[in-house]
Design an enzyme around this catalytic site. Structure first.
Site, short mmCIF file in Angstrom:
data_model
loop_
_atom_site.label_atom_id
_atom_site.label_comp_id
_atom_site.label_asym_id
_atom_site.label_seq_id
_atom_site.Cartn_x
_atom_site.Cartn_y
_atom_site.Cartn_z
N ASP A 1 0.85 -1.19 0.00
CA ASP A 1 0.00 0.00 0.00
C ASP A 1 0.89 1.24 0.00
O ASP A 1 1.81 1.36 0.82
CB ASP A 1 -0.90 0.01 1.23
CG ASP A 1 -1.98 1.08 1.14
OD1 ASP A 1 -3.08 0.76 0.66
OD2 ASP A 1 -1.71 2.22 1.54
N ASN B 1 -2.39 12.98 -4.31
CA ASN B 1 -3.48 13.46 -5.17
C ASN B 1 -3.90 14.88 -4.80
O ASN B 1 -4.16 15.72 -5.67
CB ASN B 1 -4.68 12.53 -5.08
CG ASN B 1 -4.52 11.29 -5.96
OD1 ASN B 1 -3.88 11.34 -7.00
ND2 ASN B 1 -5.10 10.18 -5.53
N HIS C 1 -4.44 14.63 -9.71
CA HIS C 1 -4.68 13.22 -10.05
C HIS C 1 -3.80 12.74 -11.21
O HIS C 1 -3.52 11.55 -11.31
CB HIS C 1 -6.16 13.01 -10.38
CG HIS C 1 -7.04 13.07 -9.16
ND1 HIS C 1 -7.19 12.01 -8.30
CD2 HIS C 1 -7.78 14.09 -8.65
CE1 HIS C 1 -8.01 12.35 -7.32
NE2 HIS C 1 -8.39 13.62 -7.51
N ASP D 1 -1.77 9.38 -11.01
CA ASP D 1 -1.78 8.29 -11.99
C ASP D 1 -0.36 7.92 -12.40
O ASP D 1 -0.03 6.73 -12.57
CB ASP D 1 -2.59 8.70 -13.22
CG ASP D 1 -4.08 8.78 -12.93
OD1 ASP D 1 -4.50 8.31 -11.86
OD2 ASP D 1 -4.81 9.33 -13.78
N GLU E 1 -4.76 2.50 -4.05
CA GLU E 1 -3.30 2.37 -4.03
C GLU E 1 -2.84 1.07 -3.40
O GLU E 1 -1.69 0.94 -2.98
CB GLU E 1 -2.69 3.56 -3.29
CG GLU E 1 -3.02 3.63 -1.81
CD GLU E 1 -4.33 4.35 -1.50
OE1 GLU E 1 -4.49 4.79 -0.35
OE2 GLU E 1 -5.17 4.47 -2.41
#
Length: 391
Positions: free
Chosen positions: A262, A270, A275, A279, A305
């Site tokens: 994680d 973010n 974003h 990505d 994630e």
């Protein structure tokens, strides 16, 4: 008695290409948008059809200009076919040398139209010109067709047959010019080579259409089983693959391990960087992990994630070593954040490994392994993140 009646052959070819062009241009716009090489092929087919339709013009205009027009259109069609195949096979445009070959051949045909009235010479020049235009595409196909869609193999053979028939026609026209007084002159060789070449081209078109459908199907299957952003297995597929992995390890009495990863403070990435940067982080993370996995390992995105890795034939020490290597690798990654500022990320991991004796317990399930790894991951987060916890 002449078995091959060339006017009938011409009508059949025009009908075949007209149906092909009609089908291609009536296809859904979304299909053409997704497959630009298919649109290119449609224009190539249209040029070949126009070239065939221009053949009867020799009844009303001088032979030289008529032959230059119809052969120029067909040569352009073959060149556009080559462009479409290069787009499809290797995602690049046709080499400049092929366009130079097209222009040189057109100039040679124009010179021929001005300096000779021999149809045999026209036939030889046009046939060799067409065959040469196909050579670069044949080369690309023979190098790549066996690695890509199966339909390309048949397409390669059919294109080779077309090239061979055109070469044979050109050679025969030079050796026996008396048999090439006119295109419609009865004769086995001229009729057979023309029929073979153009029927092979129709076969090439069907092969190209089938290859496009095969690629579309493969891409749809990829989207159904993989996460679009990272290329990992999606949650449902990863779960199914882990169940198969557990069953195989139980059957073969071999150890396995599950690693749950994680990204730390990903929501902050973010919020602070946007974003698009988020990505990019997920893609770079997935690429770094994938480079350190074996082909037999299962790598999936479980959501957001969070990722999981199934490791067959891996004991506790091996799983811990891999997880620690991944943690250090991710911590060393650097990527551009907002305003070009460097961005670094870390990852926490929970690892559970089971031996062959534990696998004999039928109560050992993917849910149990996942739950244990998730608890360990939570402990790693609670203890400060950027660490690996193992059962």
């Amino acid at each position: 008695m002449t078995i091959i009646h060339l006017p009938t052959v011409l009508i059949a070819l025009v009908t075949g290409y007209a149906m092909l062009v009609l089908d291609l241009f009536l296809a859904r716009r979304s299909l053409m948008a997704d497959r630009p090489e298919l649109r290119t092929w449609a224009y190539g087919s249209l040029l070949l059809l126009l070239g065939l339709l221009a053949i009867p013009l020799r009844r009303w205009i001088p032979l030289g200009p008529a032959i230059l027009l119809c052969n120029g259109l067909m040569a352009m069609g073959l060149t556009v076919y080559g462009q479409a195949l290069h787009q499809f096979v290797c995602q690049r445009n046709l080499p400049r040398a092929t366009w130079i070959l097209f222009g040189s051949g057109l100039l040679l045909m124009a010179w021929t139209a001005l300096h000779t009235t021999s149809y045999a010479y026209y036939a030889a020049v046009a046939s060799f010109w067409f065959a040469l235009l196909l050579v670069p595409t044949l080369h690309v196909l023979w190098r790549n067709a066996w690695k890509l869609e199966p339909s390309l193999r048949t397409l390669s053979v059919m294109l080779g047959v077309c090239c061979a028939a055109l070469t044979a026609r050109g050679a025969h026209a030079l050796m026996e010019p008396g048999r090439y007084v006119d295109l419609m002159q009865p004769g086995w060789t001229q009729g057979l080579t023309l029929l073979t070449a153009f029927l092979a081209l129709i076969g090439v078109s069907f092969g190209f259409l089938l290859a496009n459908f095969e690629r579309t199907q493969r891409q749809m299957e990829q989207l159904a089983s993989h996460d679009e952003l990272t290329g990992c297995y999606n949650r449902a597929t990863a779960r199914s693959m882990l169940e198969h992995l557990l069953d195989r390890c139980r059957r073969e009495r071999t150890p396995m391990a599950l690693v749950l990863l994680d990204l730390d403070h990903f929501k902050r990435v973010n919020d602070e960087h946007g974003h698009l940067v988020g990505d990019l982080v997920l893609r770079r993370f997935s690429e770094a992990v994938r480079l350190r996995l074996r082909a037999s390992d299962v790598f999936g995105r479980m959501g957001g994630e969070e990722f999981c890795i199934g490791l067959p034939l891996t004991d506790r020490a091996g799983a811990l070593e891999l997880a620690e290597d991944l943690r250090q690798t991710i911590a060393a990654l650097s990527m551009p954040g907002r305003n070009g500022l460097p961005l670094q990320i870390t990852v926490s991991a929970g690892v559970v490994a089971i031996g062959s004796m534990q696998l004999e317990d039928l109560d050992t399930t993917v849910e149990l392994l996942y739950g244990t790894a998730d608890d360990l991951l939570y402990r790693a987060k609670h203890l400060g993140r950027n660490r690996v916890m193992i059962a």
